[in-house]
Design an enzyme around this catalytic site. Structure first.
Site, mmCIF file in Angstrom:
data_model
loop_
_atom_site.group_PDB
_atom_site.id
_atom_site.type_symbol
_atom_site.label_atom_id
_atom_site.label_comp_id
_atom_site.label_asym_id
_atom_site.label_seq_id
_atom_site.Cartn_x
_atom_site.Cartn_y
_atom_site.Cartn_z
ATOM 1 N N ASP A 464 4.054 -37.594 -2.196
ATOM 2 C CA ASP A 464 3.463 -36.252 -2.144
ATOM 3 C C ASP A 464 2.634 -36.063 -0.871
ATOM 4 O OD1 ASP A 464 2.838 -33.729 -3.073
ATOM 5 O OD2 ASP A 464 2.085 -34.414 -5.015
ATOM 6 N N ASP A 522 6.673 -26.352 -6.717
ATOM 7 C CA ASP A 522 5.843 -26.731 -7.863
ATOM 8 C C ASP A 522 6.039 -25.798 -9.047
ATOM 9 O OD1 ASP A 522 4.691 -29.046 -7.141
ATOM 10 O OD2 ASP A 522 2.719 -28.239 -6.669
HETATM 11 C C1 DGJ Z 1 1.542 -31.642 -6.274
HETATM 12 C C2 DGJ Z 1 2.962 -31.848 -6.690
HETATM 13 O O1 DGJ Z 1 3.756 -30.887 -6.127
HETATM 14 C C3 DGJ Z 1 3.031 -31.888 -8.200
HETATM 15 O O2 DGJ Z 1 4.354 -31.970 -8.626
HETATM 16 C C4 DGJ Z 1 2.234 -33.059 -8.675
HETATM 17 O O3 DGJ Z 1 2.832 -34.250 -8.239
HETATM 18 C C5 DGJ Z 1 0.818 -32.953 -8.159
HETATM 19 N N1 DGJ Z 1 0.764 -32.759 -6.748
HETATM 20 C C6 DGJ Z 1 0.033 -34.169 -8.506
HETATM 21 O O4 DGJ Z 1 -1.204 -34.141 -7.975
#
Ligand code: DGJ
Length: 739
Positions: A464, A522
C-alpha cells in the site's frame, strides 16, 4: 535507414533522419503498407510543409526532440542548463542511427523492431540517445537518455529541466480524452476540444494520484469505444509526471509526456546519464477498444503473473483493525466454504497498530494480539485450503513508531526537535514518508520485509501507499521504490505483489511491470466500480484489476446494492471478497459459492480474452464483455447505471464475435435475478424463462438448453432486445459458438 520505417499490426511510424538535424517524425498512425526506399523518400520530401507567414525562413518540422534552436516555440523536448554558462538554446545534431538492437529483460520480445538515434550538442556538452521500439501488437515505446559528456573535472552538472517524448497527431484528432478523479472515484473521463495552446495534466503527488491523467487520447471528434481514430500516450512511471496535448497556430498538434522534475531535482554529473521513463504510444482506427486490443496482448506478452488468479478474501472492510485469532479464523473458514483461495490479512497486524495513527514502519508482528506470531492464523488458513497474504506499507512511517523515534533522519522532510519552533512537515493520514533514498532506511525496510517473508509462508504482499510525498524528491523515491520491489522479488521469486495506493492512485505501466495485481479503487460500491473498471481497463487487462464483493451497503458511499449487481461487477476482474462473510445469510453464502464456481469456470476466458465495450446511445446503459481469442465464447454484461432513457431500451449489440459463426446466447443469473421494470420480458428471454428464472446452474450454463442462436454478425449489427433493467442492475449473458 535514412528514412526509418517501423510498422506492425496496422500501425506505422516514419522518420526523416536524413542530414544532421534531429530526425523529423513524418508519420505516426495507420499503417502505410509496403513502401520502397524511393517511396519513403518521396513521402518524406512531400511532407515538408510550407513556410508560414511571419515565421522562420525554412519550413518548420516537428522533430523527436523539438527545441527553440529548431524554430519550435511550443513546449520543448528538452530543457536544462549548466550553472554559470548562461541560457543558450540546446541544439542537438544527429550523429548515429542504429536498428535491430535487442531490447533487454522482459521486453526482449520476439518480433519487436527497434531503432536507436544518437544525438549530440557539442557546445552544451550533452548527448541524447533515443530508443524507439514497436511491438508485434503495434505498441510503440520511446524514451530518451541524456548524458553529460563534459570531461572537465569539477565541471558543474547539467541541470535537467525536462526531457519528454513528443509525438505528432493529425489536425483531425481534435477531441481529447483524459482522466481525473478522487479517492474512491478514480478514472473519471473528461473530454475537451483541443484549441490552440496546451492542455497539460501534471502530477506532483509523488505517485500518479487519484486524479491521474492516466491516458492522453486525441481522436477524431466523437470517437468512442468502438469507433474513431485515436492516438494515445501513457507514461510508464509511478512518480511525478506530466502529459499534455498542444496545438499551435502553425498547424501542429502533439501529445507529450515525461517525468515532472522539480527545479534542481536532477543534476546530471559529468559522465552520468538520466533515462526518461518509457512513453507508450498506441494508435487505433477502432476507438478505445482498438487501443485495448493492442495494449492487453502486449502487456500479456511480457507479464509474469501466474494464472489462474486466485479468489481473494481481504480482511479490510470485514474487520478493519479488530484483529484477533478466533474472528479471523472464522472469517477464513467462511471464505473457504464459498471457494475462496487466498486470505489477505490487511492493515492492523503489526506492533501497536490499533488505528491508523501509529506504528507504520514497525514491521514486527504485534506480540499482544499474536503472542505466537502469525503462525496460528497462517496454519489455520492453510488448513482451510487457502494461501496467505499480508498487507504492508513499506514506503511509509508513523511518527508514533519505534523506527521514527530511533531514526528521525529516515523520515522524508525531517522531524523537528520537540522544542523547535518550526512548523512540522504535514502528515497525511497521520503518517510521513520513509526516505527510501537513505541507504540505511532502504536496507532496514528491505530487511524487515525479507525477514517476514522468510519467517512466514506468505504467498502475497498487498503493498500500500497512502499519501502524497509533498517533497521535491519524487524521482529518487520512485527509483528507490522500484529497486525495493525488485530486490524483494529477487530474494523471494515466488512472492506475488498487489499494488495499492489508497485504492487506484498508483496504476501505471511502471508499477505494473513489478506487480501481479492492482487494487483498482478503495470503493467496493458496484455503481462506482462499473465506471472505474471500465476506464482503468482500457490500459490494464482484467486479470490485474482487483475487484471485490463488498457488503450490501458500501462503506465508502453508503449506497445499498443488490447482491446480483455486486457479483456481476466483481466478476470481470481479479475477483475477491471484502465483506464479513460471517454475517452473511445462508442464502447469500450459497449465492456467493455459486458465483465463485462460475468465476473459476470463466476466468480462463475473462483473463485472456479480448475486452469489448459497446457504445449504447443511452448514457444510463453500459454494455461490456470479454470474447475469447479464438472467438469460441464470450461473457457480456448489460448494465443500467441509472434510470433508463427509453421505456423500450435499444437493442444490445454484442461486439467482437466472429461474423460468420453461430452463437448461442444464454442469460447467466448470479445472486438472483436482476430487477427489471417491465412486466413482460423480451420474447427471447421469456422463451428461456426470462430473467426471473431460478438461478442458472453451472450445468445449465454449460449446456445452454433452449438458448437463442444467431450469427456473430447478427448479434453485432442487429443485436437482441434488452431487458428493461431497473437502475443499478446488471444482466449477464454467456455467448458460446455452436458450430
Ligand atoms: C488503503 C487501502 O486502499 C485499503 O484497501 C486498506 O488496505 C487500507 N489502506 C488499510 O489501511
Amino acid at each position: 535507414m535514412s528514412i526509418p520505417y517501423l510498422r506492425a499490426a496496422g500501425t506505422s511510424l516514419v522518420l526523416d533522419a536524413r542530414g544532421t538535424g534531429v530526425p523529423v517524425i513524418v508519420h505516426w498512425g495507420a499503417d502505410l503498407g509496403d513502401l520502397t526506399d524511393a517511396m519513403l523518400t518521396t513521402l518524406a520530401d512531400a511532407s515538408v510543409p510550407s513556410i508560414a507567414p511571419s515565421s522562420i525562413d525554412v519550413p518548420l518540422r516537428l522533430t523527436l526532440l523539438p527545441t527553440l534552436a529548431q524554430g519550435w516555440s511550443g513546449r520543448p523536448g528538452i530543457s536544462g542548463f549548466r550553472p554559470g554558462r548562461g541560457g543558450s538554446a540546446i541544439d542537438l545534431r544527429l550523429v548515429g542511427v542504429r536498428s535491430g538492437e535487442r531490447p533487454t529483460g522482459r521486453f526482449a520480445l520476439p518480433g519487436t523492431q527497434t531503432l536507436t538515434l544518437l544525438l549530440a550538442d557539442a557546445a552544451a556538452q550533452i548527448s541524447v540517445r533515443t530508443d524507439l521500439e514497436i511491438s508485434v501488437q503495434g505498441v510503440l515505446r520511446l524514451r530518451h537518455t541524456v548524458t553529460n559528456t563534459s570531461t572537465t573535472a569539477g565541471d558543474a552538472a547539467f541541470e535537467l529541466g525536462s526531457l519528454d517524448v513528443i509525438l505528432p497527431v493529425p489536425g483531425r484528432a481534435g477531441e481529447l480524452l483524459d482522466f481525473t478523479g478522487l479517492w474512491t472515484h478514480e478514472r473519471r473521463p473528461q473530454r475537451s476540444t483541443l484549441g490552440h495552446g496546451v492542455w497539460s495534466r501534471e502530477s506532483r503527488h509523488g505517485r500518479p494520484g487519484h486524479d491521474d491523467s492516466y491516458l492522453m487520447v486525441a481522436g477524431t471528434p466523437g470517437f468512442g469505444f468502438r469507433s474513431g481514430e485515436v492516438w494515445c500516450t501513457h507514461l510508464a512511471w509511478s512518480g511525478d509526471k506530466r502529459a499534455w496535448a498542444e496545438n499551435s497556430p502553425l498547424g501542429f498538434s502533439v501529445l507529450g509526456s515525461g517525468e515532472l522534475l522539480a527545479p534542481g531535482e536532477l543534476g546530471v554529473a559529468a559522465g552520468a546519464s538520466y533515462s526518461t521513463p518509457w512513453t507508450v504510444a498506441v494508435y487505433s482506427d477502432a476507438g478505445l477498444d482498438g487501443l485495448s486490443a493492442r495494449l492487453h496482448p502486449w502487456i500479456r506478452s511480457w507479464s509474469t503473473i501466474r494464472t489462474p488468479r486466485p479468489v481473494v478474501l481481504n480482511t479490510w472492510e470485514a474487520v478493519y483493525f479488530e484483529h484477533d485469532l478466533p474472528t479471523l479464523a472464522r472469517l477464513a473458514d467462511a471464505g473457504a466454504q464459498t471457494g475462496v483461495e487466498r486470505f489477505v490479512l490487511d492493515d492492523g497486524w503489526f506492533t501497536g497498530r490499533r488505528d491508523d495513527r501509529r506504528a507504520l514502519g514497525d514491521w514486527f508482528v504485534d506480540p499482544v494480539t499474536w503472542p505466537s506470531g502469525l503462525h496460528p492464523l497462517i496454519e489455520h488458513v492453510h488448513a482451510a485450503g487457502l494461501d496467505f497474504g499480508l498487507w504492508v506499507e513499506p514506503e511509509m512511517v508513523s511518527l508514533d513508531s519505534e523506527v521514527a523515534r530511533a531514526h528521525p533522519e529516515w523520515v522524508l522532510g525531517g522531524v523537528p526537535e520537540p522544542s523547535a519552533t518550526e512548523t512540522p512537515a504535514l502528515t497525511w493520514r497521520f503518517q510521513r514518508v520513509l526516505d527510501l533514498s537513505h541507504p540505511e532506511a532502504f536496507a532496514w525496510v528491505f530487511a524487515r520485509l525479507t525477514a517476514l517473508l522468510t519467517e512466514y509462508p506468505i504467498a502475497y504482499l498487498k503493498w500500500d501507499h497512502n499519501r502524497d510525498l509533498l517533497a521535491g524528491s519524487a524521482h529518487r523515491q520512485t527509483a528507490a521504490l522500484y529497486s525495493l520491489i525488485d530486490a524483494v522479488r529477487a530474494t523471494h521469486p515466488g512472492i506475488e505483489i498487489e499494488s495499492c495506493a489508497s485504492g487506484g492512485a498508483r496504476i501505471d505501466l511502471g508499477i505494473l511491470e513489478r506487480v501481479d495485481r492492482v487494487w483498482t479503487s478503495d470503493t467496493n460500491d458496484p455503481l462506482e466500480r462499473q465506471q472505474i473498471q471500465r476506464y482503468t481497463g482500457v490500459l490494464v487487462p482484467p486479470e490485474y484489476l482487483g475487484g471485490h464483493l463488498g457488503a450490501a451497503t458500501a462503506h465508502t458511499t453508503g449506497r445499498t446494492s443488490e447482491l446480483s449487481f455486486r457479483l456481476a461487477t466483481a466478476l470481470f476482474g481479479a475477483a475477491g471478497i471484502e465483506w464479513n462473510l460471517v454475517s452473511a445469510s445462508a442464502e447469500e453464502l450459497g449465492q456467493i459459492t455459486e458465483w465463485i464456481t462460475h468465476y473459476k469456470r470463466l476466468r480462463p476466458l475473462l483473463h485472456s480474452g479480448v475486452v469489448v465495450r459497446a457504445d449504447p446511445s443511452d448514457p444510463a446503459l453500459v454494455l461490456h464483455g470479454v470474447v475469447s481469442r479464438d472467438q469460441d465464447s464470450a461473457l457480456f454484461a448489460q448494465v443500467a447505471l441509472a434510470a433508463p432513457r427509453d421505456a423500450v431500451p435499444e437493442r444490445m449489440r454484442f461486439p467482437g464475435l466472429a461474423p460468420e459463426r453461430r452463437y448461442r446466447v444464454t442469460p447467466l443469473l448470479l445472486g438472483g435475478s436482476p430487477r427489471t421494470i417491465q412486466d413482460t420480458p423480451p420474447a427471447w428471454h421469456a422463451a428461456l424463462g426470462g430473467l426471473t428464472a431460478a438461478s442458472t446452474t453451472v450445468a445449465d450454463a454449460a449446456s445452454g438448453g433452449g438458448a437463442v442462436t444467431l450469427t456473430g454478425a447478427v448479434l453485432a449489427l442487429v443485436g437482441l432486445p434488452a431487458p428493461l433493467l431497473a437502475p443499478e442492475q446488471a444482466a449477464l449473458f454467456a455467448v458460446d459458438a455452436v458450430d
